[in-house]
Design a protein around this motif. Structure first.
Motif, PDB file in Angstrom:
ATOM      1  N   GLU B 160      -0.392  -0.919  33.661  1.00 16.23           N
ATOM      2  CA  GLU B 160      -0.794   0.234  32.853  1.00 16.23           C
ATOM      3  C   GLU B 160      -1.457  -0.153  31.527  1.00 16.23           C
ATOM      4  O   GLU B 160      -2.408   0.504  31.106  1.00 16.23           O
ATOM      5  CB  GLU B 160       0.396   1.175  32.621  1.00 16.23           C
ATOM      6  CG  GLU B 160       0.808   1.979  33.849  1.00 16.23           C
ATOM      7  CD  GLU B 160      -0.208   3.070  34.237  1.00 16.23           C
ATOM      8  OE1 GLU B 160      -1.236   3.219  33.561  1.00 16.23           O
ATOM      9  OE2 GLU B 160       0.040   3.754  35.242  1.00 16.23           O
ATOM     10  N   PRO B 161      -0.987  -1.201  30.845  1.00 13.44           N
ATOM     11  CA  PRO B 161      -1.666  -1.566  29.585  1.00 13.44           C
ATOM     12  C   PRO B 161      -3.152  -1.878  29.792  1.00 13.44           C
ATOM     13  O   PRO B 161      -3.996  -1.506  28.970  1.00 13.44           O
ATOM     14  CB  PRO B 161      -0.891  -2.809  29.120  1.00 13.44           C
ATOM     15  CG  PRO B 161       0.484  -2.620  29.688  1.00 13.44           C
ATOM     16  CD  PRO B 161       0.258  -1.995  31.045  1.00 13.44           C
ATOM     17  N   ILE B 162      -3.489  -2.541  30.887  1.00 11.46           N
ATOM     18  CA  ILE B 162      -4.889  -2.847  31.186  1.00 11.46           C
ATOM     19  C   ILE B 162      -5.636  -1.559  31.513  1.00 11.46           C
ATOM     20  O   ILE B 162      -6.729  -1.295  30.996  1.00 11.46           O
ATOM     21  CB  ILE B 162      -4.999  -3.819  32.384  1.00 11.46           C
ATOM     22  CG1 ILE B 162      -4.135  -5.067  32.155  1.00 11.46           C
ATOM     23  CG2 ILE B 162      -6.450  -4.203  32.656  1.00 11.46           C
ATOM     24  CD1 ILE B 162      -4.110  -6.022  33.354  1.00 11.46           C
ATOM     25  N   HIS B 164      -4.977   1.410  30.656  1.00 11.80           N
ATOM     26  CA  HIS B 164      -5.146   2.201  29.431  1.00 11.80           C
ATOM     27  C   HIS B 164      -6.365   1.708  28.644  1.00 11.80           C
ATOM     28  O   HIS B 164      -7.218   2.504  28.249  1.00 11.80           O
ATOM     29  CB  HIS B 164      -3.877   2.096  28.583  1.00 11.80           C
ATOM     30  CG  HIS B 164      -3.967   2.831  27.285  1.00 11.80           C
ATOM     31  ND1 HIS B 164      -3.781   4.191  27.191  1.00 11.80           N
ATOM     32  CD2 HIS B 164      -4.274   2.413  26.025  1.00 11.80           C
ATOM     33  CE1 HIS B 164      -3.943   4.573  25.935  1.00 11.80           C
ATOM     34  NE2 HIS B 164      -4.235   3.509  25.201  1.00 11.80           N
ATOM     35  N   ALA B 165      -6.456   0.407  28.431  1.00  8.00           N
ATOM     36  CA  ALA B 165      -7.573  -0.153  27.644  1.00  8.00           C
ATOM     37  C   ALA B 165      -8.911   0.148  28.324  1.00  8.00           C
ATOM     38  O   ALA B 165      -9.919   0.394  27.644  1.00  8.00           O
ATOM     39  CB  ALA B 165      -7.389  -1.657  27.470  1.00  8.00           C
TER      40      ALA B 165
END
Lengths: 226, 226
Positions: B160-162, B164-165
């Protein structure tokens, strides 16, 4: 400059992680501001239809919403003040760190403190919070936090990315903090303000970093009622 | 410039995630280099006592080890070439992303592909790999990957962090890739080279981003034997 933030039944209990990112960013830029702690159900009264959520910054009539958008606005408008990103790379990579906070750290915290947030709200805000969050998570608040103790035991491992970065400097931004530090500070401050649960472990480098963040800008974070 | 990387029984099967970070960084800086794929047990023969691990960069006699150290060296030494960090902020925040890759993404992948790595090595390297990894993880390779199917099902949420970015630009670095992109590219390339397992899901923005990375620099990543 006016900043609308979120509060519980006690207006001094300002708990929004996103508002804290902005409080720290304004302090970082040495910009004076008046804070207006606002209860969930009072948000429409103070910011009208401009935004369904706080933080909202009103900079002499220029309104900006969303914590990252506000940070970008401050960086652009007050470029002569200390930088929140230290360059184009820092600005872009802060989004991955926002994603990590929003999708890994905060969901875990929500399964620990989700009911504590409820308990610090005034009655009308409790109803709003319960209804909106139970819809979002598809379960009761009580079910959401049912396994908070095992969630808390699993939590330190989720902080390894922060712990890793802190091997190379006192802040994620290096020798001094950047917006990326405030993004994650906001998450832990959220938990600290609403919950007595021991989220961070003394002696852990993440705990040491959080304490350093609480000390920044004359202890503006530490002064929040919890 | 010589770059020592890691390979399986087939020297074309170059799988080290850390070596891939450097291959992409050298390409990013448009620096010509000769790659020397090296088997685990041959590392002491080619780099002597300088480093127990690859990648090792030999820049006209100046040797540098560790992928992040090599990136810092390249940024400092070849500052007139395209930047790997785009500023001090990008350099510092790349460490948090390194931590995310190393402590969240790679351990999950290891529980999926840990035995596949073994299976692509020559016999003497298989013994070394099995012994060192079984000691590190405190279990047999077979036990490590026993639940690889449930690990694979849980994997998309960890990205998810990727994801999101990537809502804000085609690369973590924004409009174009930075070292942070190569850090995570290395992890997925590692899996791609050693394993036929479907690590990324077509249509997922992380998969689209990985395909874009494979296309960079005349498809240097895509050309690796898998």
């Amino acid at each position: 400059m006016k900043l609308y933030t979120l509060c519980g039944a006690d207006p001094k209990q300002r708990f929004s992680p996103h508002a804290w990112k902005v409080i720290m960013s304004l302090s970082h830029k040495r910009l004076a501001f008046e804070e207006y702690p606002t209860a969930f159900t009072a948000i429409p009264n103070v910011v009208g239809s401009f935004s369904p959520t706080v933080p909202v910054l009103d900079d002499g009539g220029q309104k900006v919403r969303d914590s990252f958008e506000i940070a970008l606005y401050l960086e652009e408008t007050y470029g002569d003040r200390p930088s929140l990103f230290k360059g184009e790379g820092g600005r872009a990579l802060s989004r991955t760190i926002e994603g990590y906070s929003q999708w890994i750290v905060q969901p875990a915290l929500m399964r620990i403190i989700g009911k504590d947030i409820h308990d610090c709200l005034a009655p009308e805000d409790q109803s709003y919070y319960r209804e909106s969050r139970e819809k979002r998570f598809g379960m009761s608040l009580e079910a959401l936090v049912e396994n908070w103790e095992s969630e808390l035991r699993a939590f330190p491992a989720k902080l390894e990315p922060i712990r890793h970065a802190l091997k190379f400097g006192p802040f994620l931004g290096g020798a001094s903090p950047l917006f990326a530090d405030y993004i994650l500070f906001g998450a832990f401050q959220w938990a600290r303000v609403v919950s007595p649960k021991p989220i961070l472990t003394p002696g852990d480098s993440v705990s040491d970093w959080f304490e350093r963040c609480l000390d920044l800008y004359d202890g503006i974070g530490r002064a929040a009622a919890s």
